[in-house]
Design a protein around this motif. Structure first.
Motif, short mmCIF file in Angstrom:
data_model
loop_
_atom_site.label_atom_id
_atom_site.label_comp_id
_atom_site.label_asym_id
_atom_site.label_seq_id
_atom_site.Cartn_x
_atom_site.Cartn_y
_atom_site.Cartn_z
N LYS A 1 94.44 55.58 -4.23
CA LYS A 1 95.21 55.53 -5.42
C LYS A 1 95.46 54.09 -6.01
N GLU B 1 89.54 55.72 -11.11
CA GLU B 1 88.31 56.55 -10.69
C GLU B 1 86.91 56.00 -11.55
N TRP C 1 89.97 53.87 -4.43
CA TRP C 1 90.51 55.10 -5.35
C TRP C 1 90.93 55.88 -4.60
N GLN C 2 90.36 56.23 -3.03
CA GLN C 2 91.06 57.08 -2.42
C GLN C 2 92.41 56.78 -2.09
#
Length: 438
Positions: free
Chosen positions: A204, A208, A201-202
């Motif tokens: 991308k 999320e 998620w960090q």
């Protein structure tokens, strides 16, 4: 011529008759006086002999008396000396005067105090019994059903906190440990998943939502693992040792003595079975029943003295509890005293007498109770210092408690008396009296 001779003859006959009568009278007079004279003479000789003997005997007696007279003053002197000695000894015995110098008094441990005013407390005595201190007594239960594999503790054994008492095998413990292990595995997987989803998620790469789902699964796995661990902690079971998931160790909750034991090897027990009773006997309770009339004198926090009835021992404690209700049948209220028992003298089940101070009154003249001695049966005395020694002063006593005793007669306030070593003085006075008698 013839008439004249006849007259002369008659006159001669008359004279002869008179002479004969006079001679006869003289004869009889002489014969009558001779015995008397003989008796008198005999009596006189006897009297003289007797007088002589008496004089001789009297002389001897006088001589003896004279000799005795010379010895008599010594005898009388000895008698007077003995009389004086007896008088002196009698005075010592009767009046209780003991000659004792300062050095001997010090060796005898004689100490003095002054009579004075003090408060005398009246004592209330109640029967009681020693019990376990329930605040420091535990009925040990396994909290899980199982079978005894081994029993390490014995009846009467002193144990420490955490010491092993027994080992049980329990399926319940096995299940809970399995659940804990499974929850820990799931927690590990959830943590790995969460770390990956967080990184994606960090970067991308992932949404999320995937990251949040992984976070939620991690939280649930942590809760499940903590829950499984708390279940084991609640029953006193830790992580399995040696791979035995069903092994449960029963341990002592605190320092104490095993006073009851109801477990043997191979015996099946339930989770509520009291298999051991452990009590810390360094503190016990003295329980008593208090009548309604005595309740005003029994107060929480009041100091009390406990006496054993089976042997000579006493201790002090504090009233910790007084019941608020009176029993219908006994008409008494329960009360208890917390009693320190470091040496283990006070054993549960022992009958005792509890002394409580009910009230106190002021007395003008008091002495320490240890100073009072009994002489000649019921004569009560207190030793007081006199010139050259000590005197057993007869006293009349009044109220008393464990510390002080009121003196009604015999002592005055401020007068010095023997408080320490009075029993030694009593013994010495008894010896002196015995020697005087012999």
């Amino acid at each position: 011529m013839n008439a004249q001779p006849t007259t002369s003859r008659r006159t001669a006959i008359a004279i002869a008759a008179i002479l004969a009568l006079g001679a006869a009278a003289a004869f009889f007079i002489v014969r009558g006086t001779e015995p008397a004279a003989a008796g008198a003479d005999s009596h006189s000789h006897a009297g003289e002999k007797k007088s002589s003997d008496a004089h001789s005997h009297g002389k001897d007696e006088a001589h003896d008396d004279h000799d005795q007279g010379h010895e008599k003053p010594a005898a009388e002197g000895e008698k007077d000396h003995d009389h004086d000695h007896a008088k002196e000894g009698g005075e010592e015995h009767e009046e209780g005067v003991l000659q004792l110098d300062a050095a001997r008094a010090k060796v005898a441990g004689v100490t003095l105090a002054e009579a004075g005013a003090a408060s005398i407390g009246s004592t209330l005595q109640l029967p009681g019994e020693i019990r376990f201190n329930e605040d420091k007594t535990a009925h040990v239960v396994p909290r899980v059903a199982g079978v005894a594999e081994s029993v390490a503790a014995n009846l009467g054994q002193v144990v420490k906190k955490g010491q092993l008492l027994a080992i049980l095998t329990s399926p319940t413990v096995s299940e809970q440990r399995s659940e804990l292990m499974a929850s820990q595995k799931r927690l590990g997987l959830a943590r790995t998943t969460y770390q990956r989803e967080k990184q994606l998620w960090q970067e991308k790469i992932s949404a999320e939502q995937d990251y949040l789902q992984a976070q939620q699964a991690l939280r649930e796995a942590e809760i499940a693992a903590a829950n499984a661990q708390q279940k084991l902690a609640a029953i006193g079971a830790g992580v399995a040792s040696g791979g035995a998931l069903n092994r449960f160790e029963l341990r002592a909750p605190f320092d104490g003595v095993v006073v009851e034991k109801h477990l043997s090897v191979g015996e099946a027990v339930q989770d509520s079975t009291a298999v051991f009773t452990i009590s810390d006997l360094r503190s016990v309770w003295a329980e008593m029943k208090v009548a309604a009339s005595d309740l005003p004198f029994v107060r929480v926090g009041e100091k009390a003295t406990v006496h054993a009835t089976a042997f000579e021992s006493k201790g002090t404690g504090t009233v910790a509890y007084v019941g608020a209700l009176i029993g219908q049948e006994t008409r008494t209220a329960p009360a208890r005293i917390t009693l320190d028992n470091p040496d283990g003298i006070w054993r549960p089940g022992l009958f005792v007498n509890v002394d409580l101070t009910a009230s106190s009154q002021k007395a003008a003249v008091t002495v320490n109770s240890a100073a009072i001695q009994k002489m000649e049966g019921e004569k009560t005395v207190v030793f007081v210092p006199v010139q050259g020694g000590f005197k057993a002063q007869s006293v009349k006593l009044g109220k008393a408690d464990s510390q002080n005793t009121e003196v009604l007669q015999g002592l005055s306030a401020g007068q010095r008396y023997v408080v320490g070593g009075s029993f030694v003085l009593k013994s010495e006075l008894g010896k002196a009296s015995a020697e005087h008698v012999h």
